[in-house]
Design an enzyme around this catalytic site. Structure first.
Site, PDB file in Angstrom:
ATOM      1  N   LYS A   1       0.755  -0.950  -0.012  1.00  0.00           N
ATOM      2  CA  LYS A   1       0.105   0.173   0.421  1.00  0.00           C
ATOM      3  C   LYS A   1       0.756   0.635   0.168  1.00  0.00           C
ATOM      4  O   LYS A   1       0.723   2.162  -0.883  1.00  0.00           O
ATOM      5  CB  LYS A   1      -1.143   0.029   1.287  1.00  0.00           C
TER       6      LYS A   1
ATOM      7  N   ARG B   1      -9.093   1.251   8.652  1.00  0.00           N
ATOM      8  CA  ARG B   1      -8.983  -0.284   8.835  1.00  0.00           C
ATOM      9  C   ARG B   1      -9.845  -0.992  10.185  1.00  0.00           C
ATOM     10  O   ARG B   1      -9.240  -2.567  10.733  1.00  0.00           O
ATOM     11  CB  ARG B   1      -7.677  -0.870   9.733  1.00  0.00           C
TER      12      ARG B   1
ATOM     13  N   ARG C   1      12.589  -5.011   4.707  1.00  0.00           N
ATOM     14  CA  ARG C   1      11.517  -3.568   4.534  1.00  0.00           C
ATOM     15  C   ARG C   1      12.522  -3.041   5.175  1.00  0.00           C
ATOM     16  O   ARG C   1      13.098  -3.254   6.552  1.00  0.00           O
ATOM     17  CB  ARG C   1      10.232  -3.854   4.625  1.00  0.00           C
TER      18      ARG C   1
ATOM     19  N   ARG D   1      11.546  -1.872  10.774  1.00  0.00           N
ATOM     20  CA  ARG D   1      10.287  -0.786  11.403  1.00  0.00           C
ATOM     21  C   ARG D   1      10.844  -1.793  12.829  1.00  0.00           C
ATOM     22  O   ARG D   1      10.852  -3.011  12.877  1.00  0.00           O
ATOM     23  CB  ARG D   1       9.557  -1.447  10.805  1.00  0.00           C
TER      24      ARG D   1
ATOM     25  N   ARG E   1      -0.473  -8.793  12.872  1.00  0.00           N
ATOM     26  CA  ARG E   1      -1.560  -8.017  12.634  1.00  0.00           C
ATOM     27  C   ARG E   1      -1.816  -8.703  11.872  1.00  0.00           C
ATOM     28  O   ARG E   1      -2.879  -7.490  10.803  1.00  0.00           O
ATOM     29  CB  ARG E   1       0.197  -6.767  11.741  1.00  0.00           C
TER      30      ARG E   1
HETATM   31  P1  ADP Z   1       2.094  -2.102   3.767  1.00  0.00           P
HETATM   32  O1  ADP Z   1       2.083  -0.454   3.185  1.00  0.00           O
HETATM   33  O2  ADP Z   1       0.893  -2.428   2.707  1.00  0.00           O
HETATM   34  O3  ADP Z   1       2.157  -2.406   4.550  1.00  0.00           O
HETATM   35  P2  ADP Z   1       4.470  -1.837   1.617  1.00  0.00           P
HETATM   36  O4  ADP Z   1       4.867  -1.000   0.373  1.00  0.00           O
HETATM   37  O5  ADP Z   1       5.475  -1.352   2.202  1.00  0.00           O
HETATM   38  O6  ADP Z   1       3.360  -1.929   2.246  1.00  0.00           O
HETATM   39  O7  ADP Z   1       5.437  -2.657   1.292  1.00  0.00           O
HETATM   40  C1  ADP Z   1       6.424  -3.590   2.085  1.00  0.00           C
HETATM   41  C2  ADP Z   1       7.596  -4.233   1.737  1.00  0.00           C
HETATM   42  O8  ADP Z   1       7.655  -5.110   0.573  1.00  0.00           O
HETATM   43  C3  ADP Z   1       8.104  -3.229   1.221  1.00  0.00           C
HETATM   44  O9  ADP Z   1       9.396  -3.513   1.994  1.00  0.00           O
HETATM   45  C4  ADP Z   1       8.255  -2.898  -0.588  1.00  0.00           C
HETATM   46  O10 ADP Z   1       9.687  -2.088  -0.303  1.00  0.00           O
HETATM   47  C5  ADP Z   1       8.201  -4.641  -0.339  1.00  0.00           C
HETATM   48  N1  ADP Z   1       7.055  -3.869  -1.907  1.00  0.00           N
HETATM   49  C6  ADP Z   1       5.964  -3.583  -2.088  1.00  0.00           C
HETATM   50  N2  ADP Z   1       5.360  -3.773  -3.344  1.00  0.00           N
HETATM   51  C7  ADP Z   1       5.933  -5.371  -3.708  1.00  0.00           C
HETATM   52  C8  ADP Z   1       6.135  -6.017  -4.485  1.00  0.00           C
HETATM   53  N3  ADP Z   1       4.992  -5.614  -5.356  1.00  0.00           N
HETATM   54  N4  ADP Z   1       6.959  -6.717  -4.571  1.00  0.00           N
HETATM   55  C9  ADP Z   1       8.151  -7.162  -3.719  1.00  0.00           C
HETATM   56  N5  ADP Z   1       8.213  -6.755  -2.949  1.00  0.00           N
HETATM   57  C10 ADP Z   1       7.279  -5.435  -2.814  1.00  0.00           C
HETATM   58  P1  AMP Z   2       1.677   0.742   8.718  1.00  0.00           P
HETATM   59  O1  AMP Z   2       2.491   1.221   8.841  1.00  0.00           O
HETATM   60  O2  AMP Z   2       0.291   0.475   8.578  1.00  0.00           O
HETATM   61  O3  AMP Z   2       1.728  -1.623   8.707  1.00  0.00           O
HETATM   62  O4  AMP Z   2       1.103   0.393  10.825  1.00  0.00           O
HETATM   63  C1  AMP Z   2       1.675   0.522  11.225  1.00  0.00           C
HETATM   64  C2  AMP Z   2       0.766   0.012  12.893  1.00  0.00           C
HETATM   65  O5  AMP Z   2      -0.264   1.640  13.186  1.00  0.00           O
HETATM   66  C3  AMP Z   2      -0.445  -0.716  13.284  1.00  0.00           C
HETATM   67  O6  AMP Z   2      -0.042  -1.974  12.929  1.00  0.00           O
HETATM   68  C4  AMP Z   2      -1.108  -0.238  14.159  1.00  0.00           C
HETATM   69  O7  AMP Z   2      -1.048  -0.460  15.489  1.00  0.00           O
HETATM   70  C5  AMP Z   2      -1.182   1.430  14.002  1.00  0.00           C
HETATM   71  N1  AMP Z   2      -2.537   1.396  12.796  1.00  0.00           N
HETATM   72  C6  AMP Z   2      -2.255   2.014  11.322  1.00  0.00           C
HETATM   73  N2  AMP Z   2      -3.723   2.730  10.816  1.00  0.00           N
HETATM   74  C7  AMP Z   2      -3.982   2.547  11.772  1.00  0.00           C
HETATM   75  C8  AMP Z   2      -5.553   2.541  11.929  1.00  0.00           C
HETATM   76  N3  AMP Z   2      -6.462   3.250  11.083  1.00  0.00           N
HETATM   77  N4  AMP Z   2      -6.334   2.188  13.231  1.00  0.00           N
HETATM   78  C9  AMP Z   2      -5.961   1.576  14.147  1.00  0.00           C
HETATM   79  N5  AMP Z   2      -4.150   1.518  14.153  1.00  0.00           N
HETATM   80  C10 AMP Z   2      -3.924   1.993  12.800  1.00  0.00           C
END
Ligand code: ADP
Ligand code: AMP
Length: 210
Positions: free
Chosen positions: A13, A85, A118, A151, A162
């Site tokens: 995302k 969410r 990541r 992270r 999660r």
């Molecule tokens: P989200 O925001 O949904 O948690 P991220 O955008 O942070 O996911 O992506 C998770 C990890 O996977 C990051 O390290 C990102 O660089 C990598 N990533 C994102 N899209 C892809 C993909 N299509 N294929 C492989 N790795 C990806």
């Molecule tokens: P993310 O960066 O989207 O992976 O979110 C990291 C963490 O932030 C999640 O595991 C939750 O603890 C918190 N978080 C993110 N978005 C929300 C949301 N919409 N509502 C509540 N907690 C959230």
């Protein structure tokens, strides 16, 4: 245009949102990043939020909904990444117009290996992957030259939690937005470039003029 990006943790995302921000001029609002910024400020609310993030649980909706609403007020083109969410959150923003919801469809098996690689910029939160989306210079953010870090919640036991929370709280939103005829499914298991192009196609987006 007002877009919601829905999908399990690690589905890409943030990655797609960052590119849409750059290419199409959207305001990218990552709920997770917004909360991490609040944590970094070490405010009373920040400290409370941190305990939820560390456990992989959702932060209380009252904080998140207020923060998000403040950020998007008066904006016309934005992507909500990771928000809403839960049904509770979705109902609380029924007053905000939503044009489309993109579901980043991918299995847990596929995304699980994305977490170990990541990295995020410690200053701006820009996302990378050491193998799939590496920065130009190892360990350094392409955008602002800051250090890349892992992270704190990308640990196996927190990731597991999660996913549990995603299935219980967030997955019901698929049906909710499908009923509203807003949902577009995208195969998020493909290469980053292909996923990005699929999202753009689903939303009929064009690059902004430079
Ligand atoms: P989200 O925001 O949904 O948690 P991220 O955008 O942070 O996911 O992506 C998770 C990890 O996977 C990051 O390290 C990102 O660089 C990598 N990533 C994102 N899209 C892809 C993909 N299509 N294929 C492989 N790795 C990806
Ligand atoms: P993310 O960066 O989207 O992976 O979110 C990291 C963490 O932030 C999640 O595991 C939750 O603890 C918190 N978080 C993110 N978005 C929300 C949301 N919409 N509502 C509540 N907690 C959230």
């Amino acid at each position: 245009m007002k877009i919601i990006l829905l999908g399990p943790p690690g589905s890409g995302k943030g990655t797609v949102s960052e590119r849409l921000e750059k290419d199409c001029g959207f305001f990218h609002l990552s709920a997770g990043e917004l909360l991490r910024e609040e944590v970094a400020k070490k405010t009373t609310i920040g400290k409370e939020i941190q305990s939820y993030i560390n456990k992989g649980e959702l932060a209380p909706s009252k904080f998140v909904v207020e923060l998000v609403k403040l950020e998007v007020r008066k904006k016309d083109n934005y992507i909500l990444d990771g928000f809403p969410r839960s049904l509770e959150q979705a109902k609380q923003i029924e007053g905000l117009k939503v044009d489309a919801v993109v579901l980043m469809d991918v299995s847990e098996e596929v995304v699980i290996e994305r977490f170990a690689g990541r990295r995020i910029c410690e200053k701006s939160g820009h996302g990378y992957h050491i193998k799939y989306l590496p920065p130009k210079k190892a360990g350094i953010c392409d955008v602002d030259g800051s250090k890349l870090v892992q992270r704190a919640d990308d640990k196996p036991e927190v990731i597991k939690k999660r996913f549990v929370v995603y299935h219980k709280e967030t997955q019901p939103l698929i049906n909710y937005y499908e009923k509203k005829k807003l949902l577009h499914r995208v195969d998020a298991s493909k290469k980053p470039e292909d996923v990005y192009n699929e999202v753009k196609k689903a939303l009929k987006l064009k690059n902004k003029k430079r």
